[in-house]
Design an enzyme around this catalytic site. Structure first.
Site, PDB file in Angstrom:
ATOM      1  N   ASP A 208       0.826  -1.200   0.000  1.00 51.08           N
ATOM      2  CA  ASP A 208       0.000   0.000   0.000  1.00 51.08           C
ATOM      3  C   ASP A 208       0.870   1.264   0.000  1.00 51.08           C
ATOM      4  OD1 ASP A 208      -2.914   0.814   0.492  1.00 51.08           O
ATOM      5  OD2 ASP A 208      -1.937   1.901   2.123  1.00 51.08           O
ATOM      6  N   GLU A 275       1.902  -0.236  -4.898  1.00 57.63           N
ATOM      7  CA  GLU A 275       0.877   0.752  -5.253  1.00 57.63           C
ATOM      8  C   GLU A 275       1.572   2.103  -5.435  1.00 57.63           C
ATOM      9  OE1 GLU A 275      -3.281   2.894  -3.862  1.00 57.63           O
ATOM     10  OE2 GLU A 275      -1.745   2.445  -2.379  1.00 57.63           O
TER      11      GLU A 275
END
Ligand code: GLC
Ligand code: MG
Length: 546
Positions: A208, A275
């Protein structure tokens, strides 16, 4: 010798395979609480195998107060009871592996929940040994926040802790304090959590907001964004010069890669997917090409360009071309049409173009990632204000930033709650679930699901598609065209972006060609030397060997 007969190399699953993203709250509920869970996913493994994907990435399922639906983690090494137990997970991994599916966990190293014991300790006193695991600063002389940094979810990125008189940094919600990645103890602790899951057999991680991990050591103000349009996402009013993509992130990327590489074996490499919402040149840095030509970064820096792109032939053509040209030597490309943070592809471009998009995604060079439900053409669902769940929408209401619309429950069948749950789903279903669901589409050769299955099967069967070279082809205006080739096999993909038929000269594909797939179910074949593509039609052609 047929190269497809060679034993697969350890990296082939993530290079040649297809990743499927599961938003676990919304995929399949097994216990009637209206929230999807691990056992639910396990029940649907056969569906994923029939679809033909190779790996699932599961959005966070760790213990969480759910301020950001799992992206606020309060324990990196356990599961939230709502999703299941470690035993459920072990069974899921065993079941998936037995079917040849890899399992990728979502991992959120930038921040924890404010309920994580590390943060509770950290905020307990300035002298606590965990104080410097998070980013604490004294107030500015006027008592306000230490600098102008903004939270990605609206408002300042700093919250004052009255008890200890300092501000802590949170790039997202105040319930998501940022860890201090400059602290080696933080690094060691988080890497240990990665190892915990690697030992349990996970095949990789989606990391993330990887680019956010390190912040400016001097905590300088971010400059104003001259391109900001008032009324838009307020966090875009500043350029993230001192809060994103700092050079020090690259050291962490290399360290993480070493952690997962230590677990790679003959059965398969463990993969890192980053990401990264970054401009092309900066995205490429995350492959970590070193001076010896070795790639030491994440294997798959997520390529989100198709998500933001204008859906026009010349734009898409250029974008693919530029991406291919920018890749470092040996780097594996990848493509994404949507995820849990962005409006769904079928809503962005409409149902017919979404079929074209599916063909594009599944015939480009590079690992495709599918977002659950896109394979049945699910659309964004408008959520009435009193049913809003997403904290982003709650913070910035009515600006179209909320993410609930693309997170609605999977539409499996015409049964109760679309077969998603025995109970009331946590988020409402799309209105069209009774007519748009897996069961009905499975029986309909013209459906989106049938198209996805056909394209995925073709991609798996054709080395030209899953491992071949890519080369642009000129097929005239409005038609995105490219060839994929492997050994003697050459396939040509033609995607007509126009809302009217387009003629493509036969010389583009050669004298004889077979239609392997079309986005228009009614296509019969080629007529003569000239190929007429219907409005918004895409085809995959196999060129005969001369
Ligand atoms: C990532 C996730 C998003 C989440 C945010 C904060 O962008 O994809 O869903 O809200 O990070 O963790
Ligand atoms: Mg449940």
């Amino acid at each position: 010798m047929d190269p497809t007969q060679n034993p697969p190399s350890p990296d082939s699953w993530w290079k040649n395979g297809i990743v499927y993203q599961i938003y676990p709250r919304s995929f399949q509920d097994s216990d009637g609480d209206g929230i999807g869970d691990l056992r639910g996913i396990r029940q649907r493994l056969d569906y994923l195998v029939a679809l033909g994907v190779d790996a699932v990435w599961i959005s966070p399922i760790y213990p969480s107060p759910m301020a950001d639906f799992g992206y606020d983690i309060s324990d990196y090494c356990a599961f939230d009871a709502r999703f299941g137990t470690l035993a459920d997970f072990d069974e899921l991994v065993r079941g998936a592996h037995a079917l040849g599916l890899k399992v990728i966990l979502d991992f959120v190293p930038n921040h924890t929940s404010d309920q994580h014991p590390w943060f509770m300790q950290s905020r307990s006193s300035r002298q606590d040994p965990k104080r410097d695991w998070y980013i604490w600063r004294d107030p500015a002389p006027d008592g306000g926040p230490p600098n102008n940094c903004l939270s990605n979810f609206g408002g300042p990125a700093w919250t004052l802790d009255a008890a200890t008189g300092q501000y802590y940094l949170h790039s997202f919600l105040r319930e998501q304090p940022d860890l201090d990645w400059r602290n080696p103890d933080v690094r060691a602790a988080v890497y240990e959590a990665l190892r915990f899951w690697l030992r349990r057999g996970v095949d990789g991680f989606r990391i993330d907001v990887l680019y956010h991990l390190v912040k400016d050591a001097l905590f300088r103000d971010n400059p104003a964004n001259p391109a900001f349009v008032p009324g838009g996402d307020p966090s875009h009013s500043l350029l993230p010069l001192y809060t994103a993509d700092l050079p020090e992130v690259q050291d962490i990327v290399r360290e993480m890669r070493a952690v997962v590489d230590a677990f790679s074996n003959a059965q398969g490499e463990r993969v890192l997917i980053g990401e990264l919402y970054l401009p092309l040149a900066r995205l490429m840095a995350y492959y970590g090409l070193d001076s010896n030509g070795v790639l030491q970064g994440v294997q798959l820096p997520f390529n989100f360009q198709l998500i933001g792109a204008q859906w026009q032939a010349d734009v898409i053509h250029r974008l693919v071309h530029d991406y291919e040209a920018a890749l470092p030597p040996g780097a594996a490309p990848n493509w994404v049409l949507g995820n849990h943070d962005k409006p769904r592809i079928a809503s962005r471009v409409g149902p017919l173009r979404a079929r074209l998009a599916a063909m594009l995604l599944l015939t480009l060079r590079g690992t495709p990632t599918l977002y659950y439900g896109d394979e049945i053409g699910m659309t964004d669902v408008s959520i009435p204000p009193d049913e809003v769940q997403d904290p982003f929408e709650k913070n910035e209401p009515g600006k179209g930033l909320g993410r609930d619309p693309q997170r609605t429950p999977m539409q499996w069948s015409t049964g109760a709650h679309a077969g998603f749950s025995q109970g009331k789903p946590w988020l409402r279903l799309a209105d069209d679930w009774a007519t748009h669901n897996v069961d009905l589409q499975q029986a309909d050769a013209a459906s989106m699901l049938a198209l996805y299955r056909r394209l995925i099967a073709l991609r798996r069967a054709e080395p030209a598609l899953h491992a071949g070279a890519w080369e642009p082809v000129d097929a005239g205006a409005d038609v995105v065209a490219y060839a994929r080739s492997f050994a003697q096999r050459r396939l040509v993909v033609l995607l007509n972006f126009a809302e009217a038929p387009r003629d493509v000269d036969g010389s583009v594909v050669g004298a004889k060609a077979d239609v392997l797939a079309s986005t228009r179910p009614e296509r019969a074949g080629l007529q003569g030397g000239l190929l007429t593509l219907q409005a918004l039609e895409g085809v995959v052609l196999a060129c005969a060997n001369e």
